[in-house]
Design an enzyme around this catalytic site. Structure first.
Site, PDB file in Angstrom:
ATOM      1  N   SER A  59     -26.740 -28.396  34.853  1.00 21.57           N
ATOM      2  CA  SER A  59     -26.010 -29.433  35.585  1.00 21.57           C
ATOM      3  C   SER A  59     -25.891 -29.064  37.063  1.00 21.57           C
ATOM      4  O   SER A  59     -26.173 -27.928  37.453  1.00 21.57           O
ATOM      5  CB  SER A  59     -24.611 -29.595  34.991  1.00 21.57           C
ATOM      6  OG  SER A  59     -23.866 -28.413  35.234  1.00 21.57           O
ATOM      7  N   ASP A  92     -29.601 -31.847  34.406  1.00 21.52           N
ATOM      8  CA  ASP A  92     -28.778 -32.806  33.668  1.00 21.52           C
ATOM      9  C   ASP A  92     -27.916 -33.587  34.670  1.00 21.52           C
ATOM     10  O   ASP A  92     -27.238 -32.981  35.502  1.00 21.52           O
ATOM     11  CB  ASP A  92     -27.889 -32.029  32.683  1.00 21.52           C
ATOM     12  CG  ASP A  92     -27.140 -32.942  31.728  1.00 21.52           C
ATOM     13  OD1 ASP A  92     -27.640 -34.053  31.458  1.00 21.52           O
ATOM     14  OD2 ASP A  92     -26.069 -32.539  31.257  1.00 21.52           O
ATOM     15  N   HIS A  93     -27.974 -34.894  34.608  1.00 28.46           N
ATOM     16  CA  HIS A  93     -27.141 -35.752  35.475  1.00 28.46           C
ATOM     17  C   HIS A  93     -27.246 -35.477  36.963  1.00 28.46           C
ATOM     18  O   HIS A  93     -26.240 -35.267  37.634  1.00 28.46           O
ATOM     19  CB  HIS A  93     -25.663 -35.697  35.044  1.00 28.46           C
ATOM     20  CG  HIS A  93     -25.409 -36.414  33.768  1.00 28.46           C
ATOM     21  ND1 HIS A  93     -25.388 -37.786  33.673  1.00 28.46           N
ATOM     22  CD2 HIS A  93     -25.224 -35.951  32.517  1.00 28.46           C
ATOM     23  CE1 HIS A  93     -25.190 -38.136  32.416  1.00 28.46           C
ATOM     24  NE2 HIS A  93     -25.097 -37.039  31.697  1.00 28.46           N
ATOM     25  N   GLY A 218     -23.991 -36.798  25.189  1.00 31.08           N
ATOM     26  CA  GLY A 218     -22.682 -36.673  24.543  1.00 31.08           C
ATOM     27  C   GLY A 218     -22.817 -36.531  23.047  1.00 31.08           C
ATOM     28  O   GLY A 218     -22.092 -37.156  22.277  1.00 31.08           O
ATOM     29  N   SER A 220     -22.628 -33.661  21.075  1.00 30.26           N
ATOM     30  CA  SER A 220     -22.042 -32.527  20.354  1.00 30.26           C
ATOM     31  C   SER A 220     -21.256 -33.038  19.143  1.00 30.26           C
ATOM     32  O   SER A 220     -20.746 -34.164  19.157  1.00 30.26           O
ATOM     33  CB  SER A 220     -21.106 -31.720  21.256  1.00 30.26           C
ATOM     34  OG  SER A 220     -21.839 -30.822  22.068  1.00 30.26           O
ATOM     35  N   ASN A 260     -28.552 -34.117  23.725  1.00 26.94           N
ATOM     36  CA  ASN A 260     -27.823 -33.271  24.678  1.00 26.94           C
ATOM     37  C   ASN A 260     -26.609 -32.623  24.030  1.00 26.94           C
ATOM     38  O   ASN A 260     -25.790 -33.298  23.409  1.00 26.94           O
ATOM     39  CB  ASN A 260     -27.380 -34.102  25.877  1.00 26.94           C
ATOM     40  CG  ASN A 260     -28.510 -34.385  26.837  1.00 26.94           C
ATOM     41  OD1 ASN A 260     -29.670 -34.412  26.455  1.00 26.94           O
ATOM     42  ND2 ASN A 260     -28.172 -34.574  28.101  1.00 26.94           N
ATOM     43  N   ARG A 266     -19.992 -24.416  24.157  1.00 27.64           N
ATOM     44  CA  ARG A 266     -18.781 -23.934  24.842  1.00 27.64           C
ATOM     45  C   ARG A 266     -17.705 -23.537  23.824  1.00 27.64           C
ATOM     46  O   ARG A 266     -17.036 -22.525  23.971  1.00 27.64           O
ATOM     47  CB  ARG A 266     -18.192 -25.028  25.732  1.00 27.64           C
ATOM     48  CG  ARG A 266     -19.054 -25.418  26.912  1.00 27.64           C
ATOM     49  CD  ARG A 266     -18.297 -26.438  27.746  1.00 27.64           C
ATOM     50  NE  ARG A 266     -19.127 -27.000  28.797  1.00 27.64           N
ATOM     51  CZ  ARG A 266     -18.654 -27.673  29.842  1.00 27.64           C
ATOM     52  NH1 ARG A 266     -17.351 -27.867  29.950  1.00 27.64           N
ATOM     53  NH2 ARG A 266     -19.459 -28.147  30.763  1.00 27.64           N
ATOM     54  N   ARG A 287     -19.213  -6.581  27.929  1.00 31.79           N
ATOM     55  CA  ARG A 287     -20.379  -6.756  27.054  1.00 31.79           C
ATOM     56  C   ARG A 287     -19.956  -7.083  25.632  1.00 31.79           C
ATOM     57  O   ARG A 287     -20.660  -7.813  24.929  1.00 31.79           O
ATOM     58  CB  ARG A 287     -21.239  -5.491  27.054  1.00 31.79           C
ATOM     59  CG  ARG A 287     -21.927  -5.240  28.379  1.00 31.79           C
ATOM     60  CD  ARG A 287     -22.502  -3.846  28.430  1.00 31.79           C
ATOM     61  NE  ARG A 287     -21.453  -2.828  28.302  1.00 31.79           N
ATOM     62  CZ  ARG A 287     -21.662  -1.524  28.495  1.00 31.79           C
ATOM     63  NH1 ARG A 287     -22.868  -1.085  28.805  1.00 31.79           N
ATOM     64  NH2 ARG A 287     -20.667  -0.668  28.363  1.00 31.79           N
TER      65      ARG A 287
END
Length: 332
Positions: A59, A92-93, A218, A220, A260, A266, A287
């Site tokens: 993005s 993206d976008h 959109g 997910s 997408n 996330r 880590r």
């Protein structure tokens, strides 16, 4: 040739080649958004394990977060790490010609111009300008018609689903390679307050009208167990529902080729980090918890590749068409 410095990597793949193969063979390819090294590692290692073509979504926010130059070299690193994997780096976008030009100059093989918040004629004019610049460099272009149900970066107000007749006109006049259609999905973690509803039949109508691969934004799933896990571990994610996997699979059978996915990665990453913080509070080695996040995100990507049908398809793509060769084909 005007092709940016990624040409030394023969596995840099255009969106056009990946999506046309998916359309012709009735499967879907996830476009997974990343903002840092760990997320890119998660996406690419999953693709390598699943032998799947892969689209990495980047993005405008990711470009600024990585200060452009770090991103450029992360992209190169991915291509170098997995020389036999078809990798598409996709903006993206993009919201303007300038943002698309920047992405192409950074070496991305695909851009999305989203001028859907402008008037129809203005959307066409801006999209055409991007197509001319991109195609001269072999780069694919995705555009959008209609508005998503969610709150996009430049969109407020009413939701309007894509009209197939307008989609036909739009594709014919712009020459885009892929079209994002609005069928009731939205961005963010609250796509639906209640039972998800999508205009699945609209997909086939748009497919037949336009002849180009279609994109679902959109998309997910917003897995409830992950949301509950995040909140159990001290998070505050609102209740909301995403696109169930079976609904996405139904959309793929009707002509959706690119799915997408950002929120699910996330959420997986966040849940894993919170778990480490709660269960191993003595840990302060980055880590450890970033690695846990990476592993969790990788698992989500693997599962989606299986669900969308792209697992095992990397080898079937055949010879990867270089940006230079693609530019010649567009010019012919």
């Amino acid at each position: 040739s005007g092709i940016p410095g990624m040409a030394e990597f023969p596995n840099l793949t255009t969106l056009k080649q990946i999506l046309e193969h998916a359309r012709d063979n009735q499967y879907g390819v996830g476009a997974f958004n990343i903002v840092n090294m760990e997320a890119l590692q998660a996406v690419l290692s999953a693709a390598a394990k699943k032998n799947s073509p892969v689209i990495v979504g980047l993005s405008r926010g990711a470009i600024s977060y990585t200060e452009k130059v770090y991103l450029k070299h992360l992209m190169r690193a991915g291509l170098e790490m997995y020389p036999h994997l078809p990798i598409c780096y996709h903006l993206d976008h993009g919201d303007s010609f300038e943002s698309c030009k920047l992405a192409i100059d950074l070496g991305m093989s695909s851009v999305m111009i989203d001028a859907s918040h402008h008037s129809y004629e203005e959307n066409i004019a801006i999209t055409k300008k991007v197509v001319e610049y991109a195609h001269a460099r072999g780069v694919s272009v995705e555009a959008e018609l209609g508005t998503l149900g969610g709150i996009e970066e430049d969109v407020t107000g009413t939701v309007c689903l894509t009209d197939p007749a307008q989609a036909k006109d739009f594709v014919a006049r712009t020459g885009i390679d892929a079209l994002a259609i609005a069928i009731g999905t939205s961005h963010g973690s609250v796509k639906f307050k209640g039972t998800p509803k999508l205009a699945i039949d609209l997909v086939a109508e748009c497919r037949d009208a336009t002849g180009v691969p279609l994109v679902l934004h959109g998309a997910s799933s917003v897995f409830q167990e992950t949301r509950e896990e995040i909140n159990r571990l001290g998070g505050a994610m609102p209740e909301g529902f995403g696109c169930p996997t079976d609904m996405i699979q139904a959309a793929i059978t009707k002509g959706i080729t690119k799915i997408n996915t950002d929120t699910d990665l996330r959420m997986a990453f966040t849940a894993a980090i919170r778990k480490t913080f709660v269960e191993a509070p003595a840990v302060f080695d980055l880590r450890r918890f970033l690695g846990d996040g990476r592993t969790a995100a990788m698992k989500v990507v693997e599962d989606k590749m299986d669900a969308f049908g792209s697992t095992g398809k990397a080898a079937d793509l055949g010879e990867i068409i270089s940006l230079e060769e693609m530019a010649k084909r567009y010019a012919a």
